[in-house]
Design a protein around this motif. Structure first.
Motif, mmCIF file in Angstrom:
data_model
loop_
_atom_site.group_PDB
_atom_site.id
_atom_site.type_symbol
_atom_site.label_atom_id
_atom_site.label_comp_id
_atom_site.label_asym_id
_atom_site.label_seq_id
_atom_site.Cartn_x
_atom_site.Cartn_y
_atom_site.Cartn_z
ATOM 1 N N VAL A 28 26.279 2.355 -9.116
ATOM 2 C CA VAL A 28 26.852 2.368 -10.456
ATOM 3 C C VAL A 28 26.876 0.935 -10.972
ATOM 4 N N ASN A 30 25.357 -2.158 -14.157
ATOM 5 C CA ASN A 30 24.748 -2.618 -15.399
ATOM 6 C C ASN A 30 23.244 -2.821 -15.211
ATOM 7 N N HIS A 65 23.117 1.042 -16.173
ATOM 8 C CA HIS A 65 22.880 1.091 -17.623
ATOM 9 C C HIS A 65 22.904 -0.335 -18.163
ATOM 10 N N ALA A 68 26.103 -2.561 -19.732
ATOM 11 C CA ALA A 68 27.370 -1.868 -19.486
ATOM 12 C C ALA A 68 28.478 -2.819 -19.048
ATOM 13 N N TYR A 78 30.955 1.321 -19.678
ATOM 14 C CA TYR A 78 30.211 2.191 -18.770
ATOM 15 C C TYR A 78 30.670 3.646 -18.894
ATOM 16 N N THR A 79 31.951 3.849 -19.123
ATOM 17 C CA THR A 79 32.480 5.212 -19.220
ATOM 18 C C THR A 79 31.952 5.968 -20.438
ATOM 19 N N MET A 81 28.730 5.814 -21.245
ATOM 20 C CA MET A 81 27.302 5.969 -20.992
ATOM 21 C C MET A 81 27.017 7.286 -20.266
ATOM 22 N N GLU A 83 25.137 7.778 -17.819
ATOM 23 C CA GLU A 83 25.065 7.537 -16.378
ATOM 24 C C GLU A 83 26.421 7.725 -15.706
ATOM 25 N N PHE A 84 27.495 7.464 -16.440
ATOM 26 C CA PHE A 84 28.842 7.632 -15.891
ATOM 27 C C PHE A 84 29.074 9.090 -15.496
ATOM 28 N N LEU A 99 29.605 -4.000 -11.643
ATOM 29 C CA LEU A 99 29.887 -4.242 -13.057
ATOM 30 C C LEU A 99 30.706 -5.526 -13.165
#
Length: 161
Positions: A28, A30, A65, A68, A78-79, A81, A83-84, A99
């Protein structure tokens, strides 16, 4: 150095416990996680290289991402996105959380304490505390190690604050 070793142990620890099944690893983060700017990122990003290093018995997925931030007030939280949500649906056994780089940009930075709180909340969302604590406690007891789990009533999160 001791903190790095403990961190590495906690990342690898679930592998010792659940060696009989394929362990799912969620990377998880960026653009560093995503592999932005890396030629052949599908094979050369750090999640892809980690999959190659770990081999069979592991399934590593890249949930990076570009841009992010950990902070909900950042320019690309990020939340927010896709991907989250995908990382949570993946139901990982191990999470590598990378991150913070974009959080240090002037428009995003509100100080170390607010950042740490945001990162902690994100970690709690991605890594369920109950399952991890129970697994860790059971394995330590099985190994005969003295362990005492201290729960913070009403917090519902990892002991990071």
């Amino acid at each position: 150095m001791r903190q790095i070793l403990i961190f590495c142990f906690l990342l690898v620890f679930p592998a010792v416990i659940r060696a009989e099944k394929t362990l799912k690893v969620a990377c998880v983060g960026n653009s560093i996680t995503y592999g932005a700017g890396i030629a052949g990122r599908e094979n050369n990003s750090y999640p892809a290289q980690l999959q190659q290093l770990l081999g069979e018995g592991y399934r590593v997925e890249n949930f990076g991402h570009n841009g992010a931030t950990a902070a909900s007030w950042g320019d690309y939280p990020y939340t927010d996105m896709p991907e989250f949500e995908r990382s949570k649906e993946f139901a990982p056994d191990i999470v590598l959380l990378k991150l913070g780089t974009n959080d240090t940009r002037p428009q995003n930075w509100r100080g170390a304490e607010p950042f740490a709180a945001e990162l902690g909340r994100l970690a709690d969302t991605v890594v369920p505390v109950a399952g991890n604590t129970a697994v860790f406690e059971a394995e330590m007891k099985r190994l005969g190690a003295p362990v005492k789990v201290i729960h913070k009533p009403g917090t519902g999160h990892h002991p990071h604050s």
